[in-house]
Design an enzyme around this catalytic site. Structure first.
Site, PDB file in Angstrom:
ATOM      1  N   ARG A  92     -35.576  48.979   6.652  1.00 15.48           N
ATOM      2  CA  ARG A  92     -35.546  47.911   6.089  1.00 15.48           C
ATOM      3  C   ARG A  92     -34.226  46.988   6.161  1.00 15.48           C
ATOM      4  O   ARG A  92     -34.094  46.136   5.965  1.00 15.48           O
ATOM      5  CB  ARG A  92     -35.356  48.473   4.622  1.00 15.48           C
ATOM      6  CG  ARG A  92     -35.426  47.912   2.950  1.00 15.48           C
ATOM      7  CD  ARG A  92     -36.107  46.145   3.693  1.00 15.48           C
ATOM      8  NE  ARG A  92     -37.532  46.642   4.179  1.00 15.48           N
ATOM      9  CZ  ARG A  92     -38.574  45.471   4.406  1.00 15.48           C
ATOM     10  NH1 ARG A  92     -38.396  44.583   5.016  1.00 15.48           N
ATOM     11  NH2 ARG A  92     -39.331  46.295   5.460  1.00 15.48           N
ATOM     12  N   LYS A  95     -21.399  27.975   2.056  1.00 11.61           N
ATOM     13  CA  LYS A  95     -22.722  28.120   1.032  1.00 11.61           C
ATOM     14  C   LYS A  95     -23.510  29.017   1.839  1.00 11.61           C
ATOM     15  O   LYS A  95     -24.876  29.266   2.360  1.00 11.61           O
ATOM     16  CB  LYS A  95     -23.787  26.858   0.749  1.00 11.61           C
ATOM     17  CG  LYS A  95     -22.707  25.811  -0.148  1.00 11.61           C
ATOM     18  CD  LYS A  95     -23.423  24.882  -0.042  1.00 11.61           C
ATOM     19  CE  LYS A  95     -22.944  23.761  -1.062  1.00 11.61           C
ATOM     20  NZ  LYS A  95     -23.757  21.888  -1.074  1.00 11.61           N
ATOM     21  N   LYS A 131     -11.064  17.436  -1.098  1.00 11.80           N
ATOM     22  CA  LYS A 131     -11.962  17.570  -2.462  1.00 11.80           C
ATOM     23  C   LYS A 131     -11.676  16.883  -3.037  1.00 11.80           C
ATOM     24  O   LYS A 131     -10.444  16.750  -3.745  1.00 11.80           O
ATOM     25  CB  LYS A 131     -13.438  18.503  -2.289  1.00 11.80           C
ATOM     26  CG  LYS A 131     -13.664  19.092  -0.559  1.00 11.80           C
ATOM     27  CD  LYS A 131     -14.663  20.398  -1.505  1.00 11.80           C
ATOM     28  CE  LYS A 131     -16.462  19.360  -1.745  1.00 11.80           C
ATOM     29  NZ  LYS A 131     -16.958  20.345  -0.738  1.00 11.80           N
ATOM     30  N   GLU A 138     -13.234  14.109   1.957  1.00 10.27           N
ATOM     31  CA  GLU A 138     -13.716  14.220   0.946  1.00 10.27           C
ATOM     32  C   GLU A 138     -13.341  12.782   0.340  1.00 10.27           C
ATOM     33  O   GLU A 138     -12.982  12.106  -0.029  1.00 10.27           O
ATOM     34  CB  GLU A 138     -14.428  15.303  -0.277  1.00 10.27           C
ATOM     35  CG  GLU A 138     -15.716  14.854  -0.727  1.00 10.27           C
ATOM     36  CD  GLU A 138     -15.405  15.358  -1.808  1.00 10.27           C
ATOM     37  OE1 GLU A 138     -16.801  16.627  -1.003  1.00 10.27           O
ATOM     38  OE2 GLU A 138     -15.285  15.274  -2.932  1.00 10.27           O
ATOM     39  N   ASP A 158     -19.563  11.819   1.231  1.00  8.00           N
ATOM     40  CA  ASP A 158     -20.291  12.487   0.449  1.00  8.00           C
ATOM     41  C   ASP A 158     -20.783  11.977  -0.602  1.00  8.00           C
ATOM     42  O   ASP A 158     -20.944  11.041  -1.225  1.00  8.00           O
ATOM     43  CB  ASP A 158     -19.458  13.124  -1.165  1.00  8.00           C
ATOM     44  CG  ASP A 158     -19.429  14.193  -1.837  1.00  8.00           C
ATOM     45  OD1 ASP A 158     -20.452  15.086  -1.410  1.00  8.00           O
ATOM     46  OD2 ASP A 158     -18.955  14.088  -3.268  1.00  8.00           O
TER      47      ASP A 158
END
Length: 281
Positions: free
Chosen positions: A100, A135, A167, A197, A218
C-alpha cells in the site's frame, strides 16, 4: 532531470511505513506462512508518465533488504496501459507489507508526472515553460516536485528559503513596489533573483522601472497578458499565474510569456491507476 535524493526523504518514507504497518501486518501473519515467497509486478491500468520507481525501491529496501526489486521501466518514460513498471520478489509477507505505501507513492507521483506532461504538450512550439508551485502535499514536496520534473515541467522555488517572491501581502508593508524591492535587495544575497507579483499594467510598469528580475502576472487574462508582453518588450522575464487550466494554458503561452505556473499539477492530483499483482512462488 536531477535524481531524487533518497536521504532527504528517508524520514518521510519511514513515517509512511510506520503509519501503515505499525506493529505489524496482522492479516498476513495470520494467513500466510512465514516461509512463503512470491513475485509481484506493478502494472499500469492506464497510459501514464512514470515517476517514483527509485522511491518504491527504497521503501522496499527499508522494509526487507532481502527482497529483490527490478525496475522494468524508467522514470520519465511514457508507457501504455498494461505496462509492467517493476517487479519485486521474495518473502510474501514483506511484499504485502510494502504494497500500500509503495502504491500510494507511485500512483501519486505518476499522476503528477502524467498531468504535467499534458500541460507541457499543450505548449509545444512556444517558448513558455510549465512551472510548479509550493501547493504540494505537506511532507511530500520533494516527491511532488520530482514528479513534475519527470513530466517535463520545471521546478520553481523549493520553499520560502531559496528564492524571493514578493506578493501583495509583502507589498502591504511598504509605500511602493520599488521600496519593497529595495528592501529585499538590502537583505538578501546579491545572487538571489527577485521576483515580484503584479496585478495590473501600472504595477507592471513599476516593476520594470524598479528592475525586478522576474515579474509574475497575477490573474491576468490572455488578452491582458498580450498587452503586458508588448509593454515589457523582453526587458524582464514574465510569468503567468492564476486561473490557468489545461484548456487555456496555450492562450497564455501564445501571448508570449516565458513561463506559466500551475498549482493544479500538485494540489489537484489524480492518482494514476496502477496495481500490484502478487503470485505465490
Amino acid at each position: 532531470m536531477i535524481p531524487i535524493d533518497l536521504n532527504r526523504i528517508h524520514d518521510v518514507l519511514q513515517a509512511a511505513l510506520n503509519e501503515d504497518i505499525g506493529t505489524g501486518d496482522v492479516t498476513s501473519v495470520a494467513t500466510i506462512p512465514e516461509t512463503a515467497t512470491a513475485t509481484a509486478r506493478y502494472t499500469t491500468k492506464q497510459p501514464l508518465v512514470v515517476s517514483g520507481l527509485p522511491v518504491v525501491a527504497e521503501v522496499i529496501r527499508m522494509v526487507d533488504s532481502n527482497l529483490t526489486f527490478e525496475a522494468l521501466s524508467a522514470d520519465s518514460d511514457y508507457v501504455e496501459t498494461g505496462t509492467a513498471l517493476a517487479e519485486v520478489r521474495g518473502a510474501a509477507r514483506s511484499i504485502l507489507a510494502v504494497e500500500r505505501v509503495t502504491l500510494n507513492l507511485l500512483q501519486r507521483m505518476c499522476g503528477i508526472a502524467t498531468m504535467t506532461r499534458h500541460y507541457v504538450d499543450r505548449l509545444h512550439g512556444t517558448k513558455a515553460l510549465v512551472i510548479d508551485t509550493r501547493k504540494t502535499a505537506p511532507g511530500l514536496r520533494l516527491l511532488d516536485k520530482y514528479a513534475v520534473a519527470c513530466g517535463g515541467g520545471t521546478n520553481h522555488r523549493m520553499g520560502l528559503f531559496d528564492a524571493v517572491l514578493i506578493k501583495n501581502n509583502h507589498l502591504a508593508f511598504h509605500k511602493s513596489l520599488a521600496e519593497t524591492l529595495d528592501a529585499a535587495r538590502r537583505n538578501v544575497a546579491s545572487s538571489m533573483k527577485l521576483e515580484v507579483e503584479v496585478a495590473s499594467l501600472d504595477q507592471l510598469d513599476e516593476a520594470i522601472v524598479a528592475e525586478a528580475d522576474v515579474i509574475l502576472l497575477d490573474n491576468f487574462t490572455p488578452d491582458q497578458t498580450r498587452h503586458a508582453v508588448i509593454r515589457c518588450g523582453d526587458r524582464v522575464p514574465l510569468e503567468s499565474y492564476g486561473g490557468i487550466t489545461l484548456e487555456n494554458i496555450r492562450d497564455y503561452a501564445v501571448a508570449g510569456v516565458d513561463r506559466i505556473s500551475v498549482g493544479a499539477l500538485t494540489h489537484s492530483v489524480v492518482a494514476a491507476d496502477i496495481h500490484l499483482r502478487v503470485i505465490p512462488s
